[in-house]
Design an enzyme around this catalytic site. Structure first.
Site, short mmCIF file in Angstrom:
data_model
loop_
_atom_site.label_atom_id
_atom_site.label_comp_id
_atom_site.label_asym_id
_atom_site.label_seq_id
_atom_site.Cartn_x
_atom_site.Cartn_y
_atom_site.Cartn_z
N ASP A 29 -4.40 -25.90 -2.41
CA ASP A 29 -3.59 -25.23 -1.40
C ASP A 29 -4.13 -25.65 -0.03
OD1 ASP A 29 -1.67 -23.74 -0.12
OD2 ASP A 29 -1.99 -21.92 -1.29
C1 BGC Z 1 0.64 -21.48 0.74
C2 BGC Z 1 1.34 -22.37 -0.27
C3 BGC Z 1 2.20 -23.36 0.46
C4 BGC Z 1 1.32 -24.17 1.37
C5 BGC Z 1 2.04 -25.28 2.11
C6 BGC Z 1 -0.07 -22.27 1.80
O1 BGC Z 1 -0.53 -21.47 2.83
O2 BGC Z 1 -0.26 -20.63 0.06
O3 BGC Z 1 2.09 -21.60 -1.16
O4 BGC Z 1 2.90 -24.16 -0.43
O5 BGC Z 1 0.74 -23.30 2.33
O6 BGC Z 1 2.83 -24.80 3.12
#
Ligand code: BGC
Length: 737
Positions: A269
């Site tokens: 993530d």
């Molecule tokens: C979130 C993810 C997301 C990623 C990209 C993160 O902060 O937890 O679910 O896909 O950002 O935007």
């Protein structure tokens, strides 16, 4: 957990594996690590700023770039100006729509309709791919049992089976296309794993999930995604059993690779490899890189730590070249399977027709609405007998708010609000008095109350649009008190004094705790954030052109302190029953400790939810009769067939979601009091009956057992079929030893 061999997608690989090997033989270490590197870039000079790195093969994927001209320029450089011509993965969070927005995932889940969920994902993929995006970070299939957690909006609810079925449908909708592939997105099962268990419903918080619970509740939807062919996984920000998910060799290597044979790619993530340091787990970014790379994270989302530190780890021999090749091979496999290596990625498919998109969003919104209360047949309203309605509340006419969270690209100008839809539907027949009443759902200024009351007094009925704006749920937007924010409850009470029927329409990204105000509504529709076409769906439902059919994918607490509350709880040694529960206001003055029931309940909230999982009313009635099993004893490896007659005993056509639950009465581990095992949406004309049939194999009764293997256990099972998780129409069967 099924047979891992079956899910390996490597079978018929069209030469992909040898093409991967060939590339790996020709790539330098820098170019290999480039495939593991995802970057972002802002501003006016994206192409210029990224061109050198892409040309050198130091970037495998980009995130959050949405201008198709820029995307095409970057892809052109990757394909024509870099040594190996490997296209980029272009990532974007396309969660429940691109320009046209479908209901929130939790709202889509309320449809209990895999076809609708698949179609919404298909539409999102068509729209996003037309602008150059080829990878989305959805579905989020984290089991969500705590509505304080803002990300419940993005989830498919509390149940492993429902989430698995709908999550798989979403994966297919994104990835599978009739027209060949250019209009697909690689899907991403996230967040692996256990993120929904963040303590106290506070985002990113630590989790405590025993292996039995992890494997029986949190992991099954992810396995379903693997079986559906999902291309990628994303790690969770949270830690589990003391190990951040981004460094968990147990999750990423043991479960995902070894047990499930997943051969796609895992992305961290956002910056979560570096955050291993912040967790206090890795001493520095070098160690964080080591942990993530050895556990099995392929792609470093925007952190840059792989690019900076993997080379030295390889040179030191701490990370082998074979390991790097495995990671890179997994990324290349995703690109091959998505067809990116074999088509001109700068040739973008065309945008689907606007009307097709709007119709799809409208159908999904219709099926996402859940009728929670309807006293004395308040709904549907009758346009022929009403002369006026008061439309009140801060969410009646908010084109952006009705889209909900995660709509970076959502076009609020396309939204049709409930007020706009009611205006166009009722023009010339029913007068509408629109008063906002409150500036926002959070406002505490009651200055608008009297004008709202005046409109209510002059009208035949009050339709009240309340709830939460989009900003109050989603990532990092958690609440401890999940009642209606601000002074909305006071507004409802104020309006009741008009003596007119009060119809609530709640727009929100989570189940709200409505126990304190539920009696203030004559009727209540839960609309979640219904997306672009929420307005027409709601207007049609209010006036009976659409018969509500949604069912709750998550239990609704009476009050905040009850959470987590879910239907599949454990019996405990002291289960609460209606006759053991006592309310705090009813405790006699002379009560002693042992006269208070001594079972598992709250003195102020009992033990039941306000509305159970699977619940939802209709404008018609459904009767369930003649439950029958083909036999009551089966052996391991056999199936039992359950049948029920469903009759539409009301006056209008409608759809019902028939639900089958079981309980494993005794097992080597305590088992949930009920488990959803099958469901089917059935549409019937008035008076029409249908025999609904479900087959259950003993594999469907398998769980992760005390001896740490998967399988069913012999013994007695209860089986119920009905319209929600409290149905008492049941029978029993046995798996004979
Ligand atoms: C979130 C993810 C997301 C990623 C990209 C993160 O902060 O937890 O679910 O896909 O950002 O935007």
């Amino acid at each position: 957990m099924g047979n891992a061999q079956e899910v390996s997608a490597a079978g018929n690989d069209n030469g992909i594996e040898s093409r991967i090997r060939d590339l790996l033989e020709r790539m330098t270490l820098e170019q290999k690590i480039g495939q593991l590197n995802q970057v972002q870039a802002w501003g006016d000079n994206i192409v210029e700023s990224l061109a050198p790195a892409i040309r050198a093969g130091r970037v495998g994927s980009v995130i959050n770039i949405v201008d198709p001209n820029v995307i095409n320029a970057l892809q052109h450089i990757a394909v024509h100006e870099s040594e190996h011509g490997i296209p980029l993965l272009i990532a974007r969070d396309v969660i429940h729509g691109y320009h046209t927005v479908a209901p929130l995932p939790i709202g889509q889940a309320a449809s209990w309709n895999p076809e609708v969920v698949r179609a919404c994902a298909r539409l999102s993929a068509q729209e996003a791919s037309a602008f150059g995006v080829n990878w989305t970070f959805a579905p989020m299939i984290d089991i969500s049992r705590d509505p304080r957690w803002g990300r419940i909006a993005e989830s498919l609810g509390e149940d492993p089976y429902l989430t698995g079925v709908l999550g798989a449908a979403m994966v297919e909708g994104f990835q599978v296309s009739e027209t060949g592939g250019a209009d697909t997105l690689v899907a991403c099962a996230k967040h692996f794993a256990g993120y929904g268990a963040s303590e106290a419903g506070r985002d990113y918080n630590t989790t405590n999930i025993p292996e039995n619970e992890l494997r029986n509740v949190y992991l099954p939807p992810f396995f379903a995604a693997v079986e559906a062919g999902v291309g990628t996984f994303m790690t969770s920000f949270s830690d589990i059993d003391g190990i951040p998910a981004t460094a968990s060799d147990f999750l990423l290597d043991q479960v995902l690779r070894k047990e499930w044979s997943f051969d796609g790619a895992v992305v961290s993530d956002w910056d979560s490899i570096h955050q291993l340091v912040v967790h206090g787990f890795s001493e520095n970014d070098v160690e964080a890189t080591y942990e993530a790379a050895t556990a099995g994270v392929e792609i470093d989302m925007i952190g840059g730590v792989y690019e900076r530190h993997l080379p030295e780890l390889v040179h030191q021999g701490r990370v082998s070249m074979q390991r790097v090749d495995e990671l890179v091979g997994n990324v290349l496999r995703v690109k091959f399977r998505a067809g990116l290596m074999d088509r001109d990625v700068t040739e973008l498919p065309s945008v689907p027709p606007r009307m097709t998109a709007l119709n799809m969003a409208r159908e999904a919104a219709e099926q996402s609405l859940v009728l929670l209360r309807n006293e004395h047949g308040t709904l549907p309203l009758n346009a022929e007998t009403l002369s006026s309605i008061a439309v009140i509340g801060p969410l009646a006419d908010e084109p952006a708010e009705q889209l909900g969270t995660w709509v970076f690209d959502g076009d609020a100008e396309r939204s049709v609000t409930p007020l706009a839809a009611l205006n166009s539907m009722l023009e010339g027949t029913v007068e509408i008095r629109h008063v906002r009443g409150l500036e926002t759902t959070r406002s505490k200024d009651k200055g608008g109350f009297d004008e709202a009351l005046c409109a209510a007094e002059q009208s035949d009925a009050v339709v009240l649009f309340i709830g939460e704006e989009a900003i109050l749920s989603g990532e990092a937007h958690c609440r401890a008190d999940i009642t209606l924010p601000g002074v909305q409850e006071d507004l409802i009470r104020h309006l009741r004094s008009a003596g007119k029927p009060v119809i609530g329409v709640v727009l929100a990204g989570r189940p709200l705790a409505l126990g304190g105000i539920i009696d203030g509504f004559d009727a209540l529709i839960y609309a979640w954030h219904p997306g672009t076409m929420g307005g027409p769906a709601i207007a049609d439902t209010l006036f009976g052109r659409v018969v509500p059919s949604g069912k709750l994918p998550v239990s609704f607490p009476t009050m905040s302190g009850q959470v987590p509350i879910y239907y599949g709880y454990k019996q405990t040694g002291r289960p609460a029953t209606p006759d053991t529960v006592i309310h705090i206001d009813e405790i006699p003055a002379a009560a002693t400790q042992t006269s208070l029931g001594m079972t598992t309940f709250h003195l102020d909230a009992g033990y039941e939810p306000l509305f159970p999982f699977g619940f939802g009313l209709s404008y018609t009635d459904f009767a369930y009769t003649d439950l029958a099993l083909d036999r009551h004893h089966i052996r391991m490896g056999e199936s039992v067939v359950a049948e029920i007659t469903l009759t539409n005993s009301g006056a209008v056509a409608g759809a019902e979601v028939v639900q089958l639950y079981i309980r494993d009465r005794f097992a080597s581990l305590t088992r949930p009091i009920r488990e959803l095992k099958r469901f089917e949406r059935v549409t019937l004309e008035p008076g029409e009956s249908r025999r609904v049939r479900f087959e259950l194999h003993t594999d469907d009764l398998a769980f992760f057992r005390r001896n740490k293997t998967y399988g069913a256990e012999p013994g007695a099972f209860d089986l119920w079929i009905g319209g929600d998780s409290t149905t008492d129409l049941g029978t029993e069967f046995h798996i004979d030893a």
